[in-house]
Design a protein around this motif. Sequence first.
Motif, mmCIF file in Angstrom:
data_model
loop_
_atom_site.group_PDB
_atom_site.id
_atom_site.type_symbol
_atom_site.label_atom_id
_atom_site.label_comp_id
_atom_site.label_asym_id
_atom_site.label_seq_id
_atom_site.Cartn_x
_atom_site.Cartn_y
_atom_site.Cartn_z
ATOM 1 N N THR A 1 8.240 35.234 21.170
ATOM 2 C CA THR A 1 8.905 33.937 21.272
ATOM 3 C C THR A 1 8.086 33.059 22.215
ATOM 4 N N ILE A 2 7.677 31.899 21.740
ATOM 5 C CA ILE A 2 6.885 30.970 22.550
ATOM 6 C C ILE A 2 7.480 29.574 22.388
ATOM 7 N N VAL A 3 7.645 28.885 23.497
ATOM 8 C CA VAL A 3 8.168 27.518 23.495
ATOM 9 C C VAL A 3 6.989 26.564 23.692
ATOM 10 N N SER A 4 6.883 25.547 22.846
ATOM 11 C CA SER A 4 5.782 24.589 22.996
ATOM 12 C C SER A 4 6.280 23.165 22.775
ATOM 13 N N GLY A 5 5.656 22.219 23.460
ATOM 14 C CA GLY A 5 6.077 20.823 23.407
ATOM 15 C C GLY A 5 5.359 20.033 22.343
ATOM 16 N N LEU A 6 5.502 20.440 21.100
ATOM 17 C CA LEU A 6 4.739 19.827 20.014
ATOM 18 C C LEU A 6 5.591 18.969 19.075
ATOM 19 N N VAL A 7 6.878 18.819 19.392
ATOM 20 C CA VAL A 7 7.776 18.107 18.483
ATOM 21 C C VAL A 7 7.263 16.715 18.157
ATOM 22 N N ASN A 8 6.761 16.001 19.148
ATOM 23 C CA ASN A 8 6.329 14.610 18.941
ATOM 24 C C ASN A 8 4.927 14.493 18.336
ATOM 25 N N PHE A 9 4.270 15.636 18.087
ATOM 26 C CA PHE A 9 2.870 15.583 17.631
ATOM 27 C C PHE A 9 2.624 16.299 16.301
ATOM 28 N N VAL A 10 3.446 17.306 15.993
ATOM 29 C CA VAL A 10 3.277 18.045 14.734
ATOM 30 C C VAL A 10 4.642 18.190 14.078
ATOM 31 N N PRO A 11 4.809 17.658 12.848
ATOM 32 C CA PRO A 11 6.103 17.796 12.152
ATOM 33 C C PRO A 11 6.462 19.273 11.969
ATOM 34 N N ILE A 12 7.763 19.558 11.973
ATOM 35 C CA ILE A 12 8.228 20.942 11.913
ATOM 36 C C ILE A 12 7.776 21.640 10.629
ATOM 37 N N GLU A 13 7.676 20.893 9.529
ATOM 38 C CA GLU A 13 7.256 21.531 8.274
ATOM 39 C C GLU A 13 5.785 21.969 8.330
ATOM 40 N N GLU A 14 4.984 21.315 9.201
ATOM 41 C CA GLU A 14 3.578 21.712 9.347
ATOM 42 C C GLU A 14 3.408 22.881 10.317
ATOM 43 N N MET A 15 4.466 23.212 11.048
ATOM 44 C CA MET A 15 4.403 24.323 11.998
ATOM 45 C C MET A 15 4.643 25.666 11.311
ATOM 46 N N GLN A 16 5.484 25.680 10.284
ATOM 47 C CA GLN A 16 5.835 26.932 9.604
ATOM 48 C C GLN A 16 4.599 27.564 8.961
ATOM 49 N N ASN A 17 4.353 28.852 9.269
ATOM 50 C CA ASN A 17 3.224 29.631 8.732
ATOM 51 C C ASN A 17 1.861 29.086 9.153
ATOM 52 N N ARG A 18 1.852 28.268 10.190
ATOM 53 C CA ARG A 18 0.590 27.715 10.693
ATOM 54 C C ARG A 18 -0.122 28.756 11.558
ATOM 55 N N ASP A 19 -1.448 28.852 11.443
ATOM 56 C CA ASP A 19 -2.236 29.713 12.320
ATOM 57 C C ASP A 19 -2.631 28.917 13.567
ATOM 58 N N VAL A 20 -2.452 29.532 14.719
ATOM 59 C CA VAL A 20 -2.700 28.863 15.996
ATOM 60 C C VAL A 20 -3.485 29.807 16.917
ATOM 61 N N VAL A 21 -3.909 29.267 18.054
ATOM 62 C CA VAL A 21 -4.603 30.055 19.079
ATOM 63 C C VAL A 21 -3.656 30.194 20.264
ATOM 64 N N VAL A 22 -3.406 31.429 20.688
ATOM 65 C CA VAL A 22 -2.350 31.696 21.662
ATOM 66 C C VAL A 22 -2.915 32.402 22.905
ATOM 67 N N LEU A 23 -2.560 31.900 24.076
ATOM 68 C CA LEU A 23 -2.823 32.613 25.328
ATOM 69 C C LEU A 23 -1.647 33.556 25.549
ATOM 70 N N CYS A 24 -1.943 34.870 25.553
ATOM 71 C CA CYS A 24 -0.867 35.863 25.509
ATOM 72 C C CYS A 24 -0.533 36.503 26.850
ATOM 73 N N ASN A 25 -1.336 36.296 27.893
ATOM 74 C CA ASN A 25 -1.046 37.025 29.134
ATOM 75 C C ASN A 25 -0.642 36.137 30.307
ATOM 76 N N LEU A 26 -0.053 34.966 29.986
ATOM 77 C CA LEU A 26 0.633 34.206 31.031
ATOM 78 C C LEU A 26 1.911 34.953 31.422
ATOM 79 N N LYS A 27 2.330 34.806 32.664
ATOM 80 C CA LYS A 27 3.591 35.398 33.073
ATOM 81 C C LYS A 27 4.731 34.709 32.309
ATOM 82 N N ALA A 28 5.628 35.505 31.728
ATOM 83 C CA ALA A 28 6.742 34.935 30.961
ATOM 84 C C ALA A 28 7.544 33.963 31.824
#
Length: 524
Positions: A396-423
């Motif tokens: 589960t990752i929360v990101s502030g992309l609502v105003n920049f990428v429509p929700i339909e373009e987010m589904q099944n999208r490939d992204v680059v993720v930083l995985c070892n930030l402290k939750a």
Amino acid sequence: MTDLAEKKHLITRNLQEVLGEDRMLEILKQRDLKIYWGTATTGRPHVAYFVPMSKIADFLKAGCEVTILFADLHAYLDNMKAPWELLALRTQYYEAAIKAMLTSIGVSIDKLRFVRGTEYQLGKEYTLDVYRMSSVITEHDAKKAGAEVVKQVDHPLLSGLLYPGLQALDEEHLKVDAQFGGVDQRKIFTLAEKYLPQLGYAKRVHFMNPMVPGLTGAKMSSSEEESKIDLLDNPANVKKKLKKAFCEPGNITDNGVLSFTKHVIFPLMKEGETFKICRASEHGGDVEYTNFDDLEKAFEKEEVHPGDLKASVEKCINKLLAPIQEIFKDPKLQELTKKAYPPPTKAKGNANAATDEITPSKLDIRVGRIVEVSLHPDADSLYVEKIDVGEAEPRTIVSGLVNFVPIEEMQNRDVVVLCNLKAAKMRGVESKGMVLCASIDEPKLVEPLLPPKDSNPGDRIIIEGYETGEPDDVLNPKKKVWEKLQADLKTNDNLLAVWQGNKLISKVNGNPVMTKSMKNAPIK
């Protein structure tokens, strides 16, 4: 040998480019050519060094006088790739390794001159020429010349700007007619042609080898363990690395295995020798090739299977390495190897961290695929995403992309993720990572990074030059590891994601991380 055409053929075969061919021919009409090849004594030499070694064999067959320069001072000037305290040891290792390689391919080292840069580069005459060079060369030209060779960073050290001019001066102080190197040094060679005459020195001839792809398909690198075969690798390691080598059926352009046959195996074959592909009778039986062009055509037509090519190359590599490894059984050379390239020390209490130094190898960056996305229940500008990063369950990752990428373009999208930030909880929802984006503040624009071509969820993203070491389990927030590293993450003019000028690439295939349209933007 007196035939001028034959000498020219030997000197220039398999080269990508020659600058000053007319000058070369004029000299050859009068006497044999004097050539130097330099190597900065940084990472351990590997099998790709047989490429310049086979050309040095050609030069010697053509009657040339060849000088090999162990560029120890250059190794230090290039962003201190060789620490000062290890410089002498690494130079000794290079000298032993290069001599062993030449012995392996039957080149008499009696015909060669070996020089260390510090033997003359610290002297009065050379030092005065450095000052003279610095009085005519511009900062722009120095930086441009080193762009393909010297490690590029946002705030370059003066040493890296000196490097190209010093290499140009080597031509005069070694008293040679020509310099030989890879095509990645072309800008240094053209700088030499421009500035040496301004100091009253002759313009030299320049010979350039093509850049031979590594086993992964990219440039073979001393720092990328799986892209190179070390001179001391045993047959089991050679087999393992060749098995992983990129060798796509019919692909003759980005094929490191095929390139090795062109630039090493065929040039070193003696008269009457052939390159033999051994295979079962049901697959066509054994086949022998006397020249590379025929092998290349057969591979392109898929008449030669990658597995059979690899097996034949494996035998040739082991044959080349065997004499070297016999020489390095000497206890003194074994001790030298350990001292020149000591293994990284483990930090106390952390088996994964090589040192406490903050380097990008600490980052756990992966390719992710958004499998589910929804609006945050308590924040209009946030998405809550379930992202597959190659683990048993999506994160589960929360990101502030609502105003920049429509929700339909987010589904099944490939992204680059930083995985070892402290939750961290974001408006009540725990976020276990960060979607990396190119981002500028005015006007406010945000664009998710594009994962490398042909990548899959969970593929590791690494930074070129920092391939070794394992990422931290969790980045230490007290030491502000992410904040310090993030300051140098950006996109460049070519839409590539970089850290201090070093590309972010897939550990699997070497392809780069990019952005769709945002140049020179911070990555956050």
